[in-house]
Structure formats: structure tokens, C-alpha cells
Write an enzyme that holds these catalytic residues in place. Structure first.
Site, PDB file in Angstrom:
ATOM      1  N   HIS A  32       3.840  19.518   3.033  1.00  0.00           N
ATOM      2  CA  HIS A  32       5.265  19.869   2.974  1.00  0.00           C
ATOM      3  C   HIS A  32       5.764  20.239   4.366  1.00  0.00           C
ATOM      4  O   HIS A  32       6.187  21.371   4.604  1.00  0.00           O
ATOM      5  CB  HIS A  32       5.512  21.068   2.038  1.00  0.00           C
ATOM      6  CG  HIS A  32       5.429  20.743   0.580  1.00  0.00           C
ATOM      7  ND1 HIS A  32       5.259  21.722  -0.366  1.00  0.00           N
ATOM      8  CD2 HIS A  32       5.509  19.564  -0.083  1.00  0.00           C
ATOM      9  CE1 HIS A  32       5.226  21.150  -1.571  1.00  0.00           C
ATOM     10  NE2 HIS A  32       5.379  19.849  -1.428  1.00  0.00           N
ATOM     11  N   HIS A  74       6.184  11.750 -11.453  1.00  0.00           N
ATOM     12  CA  HIS A  74       6.930  12.642 -10.548  1.00  0.00           C
ATOM     13  C   HIS A  74       7.264  11.837  -9.297  1.00  0.00           C
ATOM     14  O   HIS A  74       6.413  11.122  -8.775  1.00  0.00           O
ATOM     15  CB  HIS A  74       5.987  13.816 -10.246  1.00  0.00           C
ATOM     16  CG  HIS A  74       6.413  14.783  -9.193  1.00  0.00           C
ATOM     17  ND1 HIS A  74       7.710  15.168  -8.977  1.00  0.00           N
ATOM     18  CD2 HIS A  74       5.664  15.503  -8.301  1.00  0.00           C
ATOM     19  CE1 HIS A  74       7.741  16.072  -7.998  1.00  0.00           C
ATOM     20  NE2 HIS A  74       6.510  16.282  -7.566  1.00  0.00           N
ATOM     21  N   GLU A 125       8.063  12.761  -6.187  1.00  0.00           N
ATOM     22  CA  GLU A 125       7.823  13.252  -4.827  1.00  0.00           C
ATOM     23  C   GLU A 125       6.940  12.231  -4.091  1.00  0.00           C
ATOM     24  O   GLU A 125       6.008  11.673  -4.664  1.00  0.00           O
ATOM     25  CB  GLU A 125       7.171  14.652  -4.858  1.00  0.00           C
ATOM     26  CG  GLU A 125       7.261  15.326  -3.491  1.00  0.00           C
ATOM     27  CD  GLU A 125       6.957  16.824  -3.513  1.00  0.00           C
ATOM     28  OE1 GLU A 125       6.583  17.371  -4.565  1.00  0.00           O
ATOM     29  OE2 GLU A 125       7.088  17.440  -2.429  1.00  0.00           O
ATOM     30  N   ASP A 168       4.473  12.095  -2.176  1.00  0.00           N
ATOM     31  CA  ASP A 168       3.001  12.106  -2.128  1.00  0.00           C
ATOM     32  C   ASP A 168       2.382  11.394  -3.323  1.00  0.00           C
ATOM     33  O   ASP A 168       1.193  11.080  -3.308  1.00  0.00           O
ATOM     34  CB  ASP A 168       2.435  13.530  -1.988  1.00  0.00           C
ATOM     35  CG  ASP A 168       2.999  14.526  -2.972  1.00  0.00           C
ATOM     36  OD1 ASP A 168       4.125  14.335  -3.437  1.00  0.00           O
ATOM     37  OD2 ASP A 168       2.300  15.514  -3.281  1.00  0.00           O
ATOM     38  N   HIS A 218       6.352  19.954 -11.050  1.00  0.00           N
ATOM     39  CA  HIS A 218       6.863  20.823 -10.055  1.00  0.00           C
ATOM     40  C   HIS A 218       8.337  20.585  -9.699  1.00  0.00           C
ATOM     41  O   HIS A 218       8.965  21.402  -9.040  1.00  0.00           O
ATOM     42  CB  HIS A 218       5.912  20.616  -8.846  1.00  0.00           C
ATOM     43  CG  HIS A 218       6.353  20.790  -7.480  1.00  0.00           C
ATOM     44  ND1 HIS A 218       6.293  19.847  -6.493  1.00  0.00           N
ATOM     45  CD2 HIS A 218       6.872  21.888  -6.900  1.00  0.00           C
ATOM     46  CE1 HIS A 218       6.722  20.330  -5.358  1.00  0.00           C
ATOM     47  NE2 HIS A 218       7.080  21.571  -5.555  1.00  0.00           N
ATOM     48  N   ASP A 233       1.285  17.160 -10.698  1.00  0.00           N
ATOM     49  CA  ASP A 233       1.020  18.317  -9.829  1.00  0.00           C
ATOM     50  C   ASP A 233       0.387  19.500 -10.568  1.00  0.00           C
ATOM     51  O   ASP A 233      -0.355  20.284  -9.964  1.00  0.00           O
ATOM     52  CB  ASP A 233       2.329  18.816  -9.204  1.00  0.00           C
ATOM     53  CG  ASP A 233       2.725  18.035  -7.959  1.00  0.00           C
ATOM     54  OD1 ASP A 233       1.835  17.534  -7.256  1.00  0.00           O
ATOM     55  OD2 ASP A 233       3.935  17.934  -7.691  1.00  0.00           O
ATOM     56  N   TYR A 270      -2.922  27.020  -4.433  1.00  0.00           N
ATOM     57  CA  TYR A 270      -1.979  25.971  -4.838  1.00  0.00           C
ATOM     58  C   TYR A 270      -0.936  26.555  -5.786  1.00  0.00           C
ATOM     59  O   TYR A 270       0.271  26.351  -5.620  1.00  0.00           O
ATOM     60  CB  TYR A 270      -2.804  24.874  -5.519  1.00  0.00           C
ATOM     61  CG  TYR A 270      -2.088  23.645  -5.982  1.00  0.00           C
ATOM     62  CD1 TYR A 270      -2.082  22.484  -5.212  1.00  0.00           C
ATOM     63  CD2 TYR A 270      -1.469  23.596  -7.224  1.00  0.00           C
ATOM     64  CE1 TYR A 270      -1.462  21.331  -5.664  1.00  0.00           C
ATOM     65  CE2 TYR A 270      -0.855  22.453  -7.681  1.00  0.00           C
ATOM     66  CZ  TYR A 270      -0.853  21.321  -6.893  1.00  0.00           C
ATOM     67  OH  TYR A 270      -0.242  20.180  -7.342  1.00  0.00           O
ATOM     68  N   HIS A 298      -3.633  16.035  -7.584  1.00  0.00           N
ATOM     69  CA  HIS A 298      -4.279  16.517  -6.351  1.00  0.00           C
ATOM     70  C   HIS A 298      -5.605  17.173  -6.752  1.00  0.00           C
ATOM     71  O   HIS A 298      -5.663  17.934  -7.729  1.00  0.00           O
ATOM     72  CB  HIS A 298      -3.455  17.606  -5.661  1.00  0.00           C
ATOM     73  CG  HIS A 298      -2.130  17.150  -5.116  1.00  0.00           C
ATOM     74  ND1 HIS A 298      -2.013  16.276  -4.052  1.00  0.00           N
ATOM     75  CD2 HIS A 298      -0.866  17.474  -5.472  1.00  0.00           C
ATOM     76  CE1 HIS A 298      -0.726  16.088  -3.789  1.00  0.00           C
ATOM     77  NE2 HIS A 298      -0.018  16.792  -4.637  1.00  0.00           N
TER      78      HIS A 298
HETATM   79 FE1  FEO Z   1       5.348  17.720  -6.167  1.00  0.00          FE
HETATM   80 FE2  FEO Z   1       2.208  16.687  -5.180  1.00  0.00          FE
HETATM   81  O1  FEO Z   1       4.088  16.591  -5.316  1.00  0.00           O
END
Ligand code: FEO
Length: 395
Positions: free
Chosen positions: A22, A78, A80, A82, A144, A163, A191, A224
Site C-alpha cells: 500500500h 475483489h 484491488e 494486487d 476489505h 483478503d 495483517y 495472501h
Molecule cells: Fe484489498 Fe489484498 O487487497
């Protein structure tokens, strides 16, 4: 690539050289991974993808398992980047695949990757058949982002929560039960503390809603870190504990100092805390890892912040801590502030306002000392620490 069950593959990217996530907001000490999962059945589904840095390798690895044009569904839990940056490359190779998204996902994917997408928008309990298996979906906004959803394969009892339940942890195994447990749980806690704490209320609500569905789980495959295989619901229980503010009766003390006065106050306050048999952790701004300090706050019941007054306000080095505490909105914490001042003393109010904005209950009036703590001031600091410890014990 790892086959985690017959016909179901982990395919993702491992990132070991990363120091921050981030931007420069979140420190990474043990790397991370971007996990995607491929289910090969009569129909083929790819759940999530990877960060743009890993797209080329990801596409190459995927091609070794299956021609990309044969994939029927790209599930985007999601948007995002990543987890979704490889999507444009995949769609270029297979423009006919359906892109499965939540209502929020339709928006986030369209905003990140403008184009003509073959979206299929799903909501909780919607499902798609893959042949012998199927995928069901669960909307999980704010775990998230507003677009977040979980995918679930009932025939395999596998949950893909993106996430949620992840860790920034690049190990040499794909499974949590094969990793160093101390490192694993440290990373899971860090995390949660730094990413998910602001959504604690929603986490409790959504886990409760999910559990009521009675979707049996044998494996949790986050986006992750490592896959929870042995006792997979242990991490769910931990999330409920963390989100509900369950913490040890301990204190975290964070300070910065110009000429050592606020530092002597901090140390005297710590002596007072310890005199009551309550343990504490003392952090000097800029020395400790910022995100590790936030993790320690998650674990403790009390937080004390110290800053001298500088230029009619705070010493600037303390402001990231206050801003993070405000934004993370820790649950069920008590706090107090302290610091030296020369002629005005505004730092006390500024710190108190920030803690209150972060939902931290102030249990003592801020303690300020003019210029430099002398012997009786240090005694007052010890008393302040002891009283704070008693308040912690009462929580
Ligand atoms: Fe909310 Fe791992 O991205």
C-alpha cells in the site's frame, strides 16, 4: 503452482523482496503472496489473479496448466489491483470468459480497467455450476473493500475469502499447518491490526451471517499468505476475538521527546504501570516498526501517547501514530496522554482529540509538565502510570 486438491491448483505470485505494501503505509517483514486458484472441472474457473508485477509469470504458469482460452469464468472476489491486475491480460487472451463479480466489483473493475467486460454480477447464495463442482458466492463488503466477496466450493468445502483471513507471509509451503506457527500468527495478527481493524463491527456481522449459512469448511484459501487446512476455523475464531476487542490487560506506551523530558515522563509512567503488576511495552517513535506498534495496540487494552508541545501543537513525528489510531478505530481500548511543554501546552488536547476520534476511551486527564520533569513530577508520573494500570485491570 501447487495442486492443493485434485483438479484445484494454487497459482499465484510470491513476493519476497517487498519492504512496504500500500505505497509506504504497511511494512512487510516476511514477504507476501498473491494467491489465485484454478478449478478444472467440466467448466474451468480462475479465482482472482495477481499484482501487475507478477502478471507475465502468472500468465505463463497458467498456460502450463490450461490454455487460457479454455477458462470459462474469471472470478474477481475483489478489485484491488494486487488481486486483479492480470485481468486485462487474461481477457485479451480470452475475451469470451465471463467475469464474475459482486455489485461493487462491477464498479471497481470497470474503474481500474476501463473496457467492455462480460460481467456476471452475483450476490450471496448465487451459484454457478462447474460440472461435478460448483461455486457459491457470499457478499462480504468491507472485508476489505465495498466490492469484496467470498467464493465457496461446497463439494470440496473450500472457501476463497480473498483478503479476509490472509497474512503477508511468503513461506516455502502453501499450507499454514506446515509453517512456523509463531511467524504465521504474528503475520496474521499484524495483517488484521493494520488492514481489517477499522471494519471490526462489519467483520463480526458478516462472520455471523456466514456461519448461519452452515457452509461447511475444510479449507480456507485466502488471497495472501498460507492456506488454512488443519483446524481452518481457528483463524475465524481469532478474527471474532480481535474484532470484538479481546485483548490482554497490558499497556502500550508511545512517545517522542525533544530534550528528554517527555521520555523521562514515559519511563516514570511505565514504572508506575509495572508497580501494579501490569506489563507494558514502551516504544520510541521512529525506532520501532510503525505497523508492529499498531499490532501491539490491537493486543493490549491500554494505550498511552506522549508528545511535547512544539510550535503550539504536536511534535510532527507522533502524528502518523495518532492518525493511524484514529483511522484503525481499535475496539474497547482505554487511553491517556502526557508530555512536556514550555509556554502553551496544546499537544495534550490535540492528542486527546485524536484518541477520542479513534474511539479510545480517555480514562485519565492528560498529564503535562512544564519544561522538564523534576523529582515530584516524576512521582506524579509514576502515580499516573499506576492509576492507568488500575483502569486497565478494571476493563
Ligand atoms: Fe484489498 Fe489484498 O487487497
Amino acid at each position: 503452482m501447487t495442486q492443493i486438491k485434485p483438479g484445484i491448483h494454487w497459482i499465484g505470485g510470491i513476493e519476497r523482496g517487498l519492504k512496504y505494501f500500500h505505497g509506504h503505509e504497511l511494512s512487510i517483514s516476511r514477504g507476501t503472496s498473491y494467491n489465485a486458484y484454478l478449478i478444472i472441472d467440466e467448466k474451468i474457473a480462475l479465482i482472482d489473479s495477481v499484482k501487475y508485477t507478477h502478471t507475465a509469470e502468472f500468465v505463463e504458469n497458467l498456460q502450463k496448466l490450461i490454455p487460457i482460452e479454455k477458462i470459462d469464468y474469471f472470478v474477481v472476489n475483489h478489485g484491488e489491483p494486487d488481486h486483479s491486475s492480470a485481468l486485462p491480460a487474461l481477457m485479451k487472451l480470452n475475451p469470451n470468459a465471463q467475469v464474475i463479480v459482486s455489485r461493487g466489483g462491477e464498479k471497481s473493475v470497470s474503474r481500474f480497467y476501463p473496457g467492455k467486460w462480460n460481467f456476471k454480477v452475483v450476490k450471496t447464495s448465487d451459484s454457478i455450476s462447474l460440472g461435478k463442482r460448483s461455486l457459491k458466492f457470499f457478499e462480504a463488503p468491507m472485508l476489505h473493500w465495498p466490492d469484496s466477496m467470498f467464493s465457496y466450493c461446497p463439494e470440496e468445502k473450500m472457501l476463497f475469502p480473498n483478503d479476509a483471513f490472509g497474512q503477508h507471509y511468503a513461506a516455502s509451503t502453501r499450507f499454514a499447518d506446515e509453517a512456523d506457527q509463531c511467524e504465521l500468527w504474528q503475520e496474521a495478527e499484524k495483517y488484521f491490526a493494520n488492514i481489517l481493524t477499522p471494519f471490526s463491527g462489519q467483520i463480526i456481522k458478516k462472520i455471523d451471517e456466514f456461519l448461519k449459512l452452515n457452509w461447511s469448511i475444510e479449507m480456507i484459501c485466502p488471497s495472501h499468505g498460507l492456506i488454512w487446512r488443519k483446524d481452518p476455523t481457528a483463524i475465524v475464531t481469532k478474527y471474532l476475538d480481535w474484532a470484538s476487542g479481546k485483548a490482554s490487560p497490558t499497556a502500550v506506551v508511545i512517545y517522542d521527546s525533544i530534550w528528554g523530558g517527555t521520555e523521562r515522563m514515559a519511563k516514570a509512567i511505565c514504572r508506575g504501570i509495572e508497580s501494579e503488576g501490569i506489563s507494558m511495552k514502551l516504544f520510541t517513535v521512529g525506532v520501532a516498526d510503525f505497523n508492529d506498534v499498531m499490532t501491539e495496540i490491537l493486543k493490549a487494552r491500554g494505550v498511552l501517547i506522549g508528545s511535547p508541545t512544539l510550535n503550539n501543537g504536536l511534535i510532527p513525528t507522533i502524528t502518523p501514530y495518532l492518525e493511524s489510531i484514529r483511522g484503525l478505530r481499535f475496539v474497547k481500548k482505554v487511553g491517556a496522554v502526557f508530555g512536556t511543554y514550555g509556554w502553551s501546552g496544546e499537544a495534550i488536547k490535540r492528542m486527546e482529540d485524536s484518541l477520542q476520534a479513534g474511539q479510545i476511551e480517555l480514562v485519565l486527564p492528560g498529564l503535562k509538565v512544564n519544561f522538564n520533569p523534576v523529582a515530584e513530577d516524576l512521582i506524579a508520573c509514576e502515580s499516573f502510570g499506576a492509576e492507568f494500570a488500575r483502569r486497565i485491570r478494571k476493563c
